[in-house]
Scaffold this motif. Structure first.
Motif, PDB file in Angstrom:
ATOM      1  N   SER A 121       0.928  -1.307   0.135  1.00 12.01           N
ATOM      2  CA  SER A 121      -0.131  -0.056   0.087  1.00 12.01           C
ATOM      3  C   SER A 121       1.028   1.263   0.107  1.00 12.01           C
ATOM      4  O   SER A 121       1.805   1.309   0.773  1.00 12.01           O
ATOM      5  N   ARG A 122       0.710   2.245  -0.735  1.00 12.53           N
ATOM      6  CA  ARG A 122       1.315   3.397  -0.914  1.00 12.53           C
ATOM      7  C   ARG A 122       0.768   4.466   0.247  1.00 12.53           C
ATOM      8  O   ARG A 122       1.516   5.336   0.492  1.00 12.53           O
ATOM      9  N   SER A 123      -0.551   4.305   0.620  1.00  5.96           N
ATOM     10  CA  SER A 123      -1.162   5.180   1.504  1.00  5.96           C
ATOM     11  C   SER A 123      -1.111   4.460   2.994  1.00  5.96           C
ATOM     12  O   SER A 123      -1.255   5.530   3.930  1.00  5.96           O
ATOM     13  N   LYS A 124      -0.902   3.404   3.033  1.00  2.00           N
ATOM     14  CA  LYS A 124      -1.219   2.738   4.469  1.00  2.00           C
ATOM     15  C   LYS A 124       0.150   1.686   4.551  1.00  2.00           C
ATOM     16  O   LYS A 124       0.063   0.648   4.268  1.00  2.00           O
ATOM     17  N   ARG A 127       1.148  -2.578   5.304  1.00  2.00           N
ATOM     18  CA  ARG A 127       0.071  -3.391   4.687  1.00  2.00           C
ATOM     19  C   ARG A 127       0.307  -3.499   3.335  1.00  2.00           C
ATOM     20  O   ARG A 127       0.732  -2.669   2.573  1.00  2.00           O
ATOM     21  N   ALA A 128      -0.338  -4.588   2.634  1.00  2.00           N
ATOM     22  CA  ALA A 128      -0.268  -4.755   0.983  1.00  2.00           C
ATOM     23  C   ALA A 128      -1.419  -5.473   0.810  1.00  2.00           C
ATOM     24  O   ALA A 128      -2.170  -6.057   1.560  1.00  2.00           O
ATOM     25  N   MET A 129      -1.782  -5.401  -0.523  1.00  2.00           N
ATOM     26  CA  MET A 129      -2.871  -6.139  -1.360  1.00  2.00           C
ATOM     27  C   MET A 129      -2.138  -7.617  -1.679  1.00  2.00           C
ATOM     28  O   MET A 129      -1.255  -7.381  -2.582  1.00  2.00           O
ATOM     29  N   VAL A 152      -6.512  -8.149   1.953  1.00  2.00           N
ATOM     30  CA  VAL A 152      -5.564  -7.158   2.826  1.00  2.00           C
ATOM     31  C   VAL A 152      -4.623  -7.838   3.939  1.00  2.00           C
ATOM     32  O   VAL A 152      -5.068  -8.682   4.837  1.00  2.00           O
TER      33      VAL A 152
END
Length: 160
Positions: A121-124, A127-129, A152
Motif C-alpha cells: 500500500s502506498r497510503s497505508k 500492509r499490502a494487497m 489485505v
C-alpha cells in the motif's frame, strides 16, 4: 488436517513479510452430502436444482447441484480453518469467482491456493494487497470453483 505453505517450509501464523509470490497452500477437506446441499439451498438459494433431487434431474444440471454460493462458503471455511494461515485473518477486498462445473453430493472438497501478486500500500504503510489464485477441487481433482481474491495483509507488528 492442517495446512502449511508448500513453499519455503514456513509454519504458524503468517504476516506480510512471510509471504512471497509463488507460495502455495493446500487446505484440509470437506465432504459434502445431500443434506448439507438441501439445507444451504433452502435457506440461501432456493432453486429447484439445489433443493429438489427429482426436479433437479430435469434441469440444466441433470441432477442435484450445490449452489455456487455454498461452494464459495465452503471454500472460505476451508481457507480459514486450514488454508492460508494469515495472522490477522483472511480480509477480502474483492476478487473474481467462477464455477466451471457443479459441486455434487459426495464431492470431497479441498482448496489449493497460490500467492500470485503482492502490492504494498502506498497510503497505508505496513500492509499490502495480496492476490491469490484459489481452486476448489473435488476428490477427482476436478476444478469446481476458481477464486482470485485480493486480500489485505498486514505486516508483523513492531515489538513493544
Amino acid at each position: 488436517m492442517t495446512a502449511t505453505p508448500e513453499a519455503g517450509g514456513k509454519r504458524g501464523k503468517l504476516y506480510l513479510e512471510d509471504l512471497s509470490v509463488g507460495d502455495r497452500f493446500q487446505s484440509g477437506e470437506h465432504a459434502l452430502d445431500v443434506a448439507q446441499i438441501l439445507a444451504f439451498a433452502r435457506q440461501f438459494d432456493p432453486q429447484p436444482f439445489h433443493t429438489d433431487e427429482e426436479a433437479a434431474r430435469r434441469t440444466f444440471f441433470g441432477g442435484l447441484a450445490a449452489s455456487g454460493w455454498h461452494t464459495a462458503a465452503l471454500t472460505m471455511k476451508l481457507l480459514v480453518e486450514s488454508g492460508i494461515p494469515l495472522a490477522d485473518g483472511i480480509i477480502g477486498s474483492g476478487g473474481e469467482l467462477q464455477w466451471p462445473q457443479p459441486t455434487r453430493p459426495g464431492d470431497v472438497l479441498h482448496v489449493a491456493g497460490e500467492v500470485i501478486d503482492i502490492v504494498p500500500s502506498r497510503s497505508k504503510p505496513g500492509r499490502a494487497m495480496v492476490t491469490m489464485r484459489c481452486q476448489t477441487l473435488n476428490q477427482r481433482g476436478e476444478v469446481l470453483q476458481n477464486f482470485t481474491p485480493k486480500l489485505v495483509v498486514h505486516a508483523r507488528p513492531a515489538a513493544a
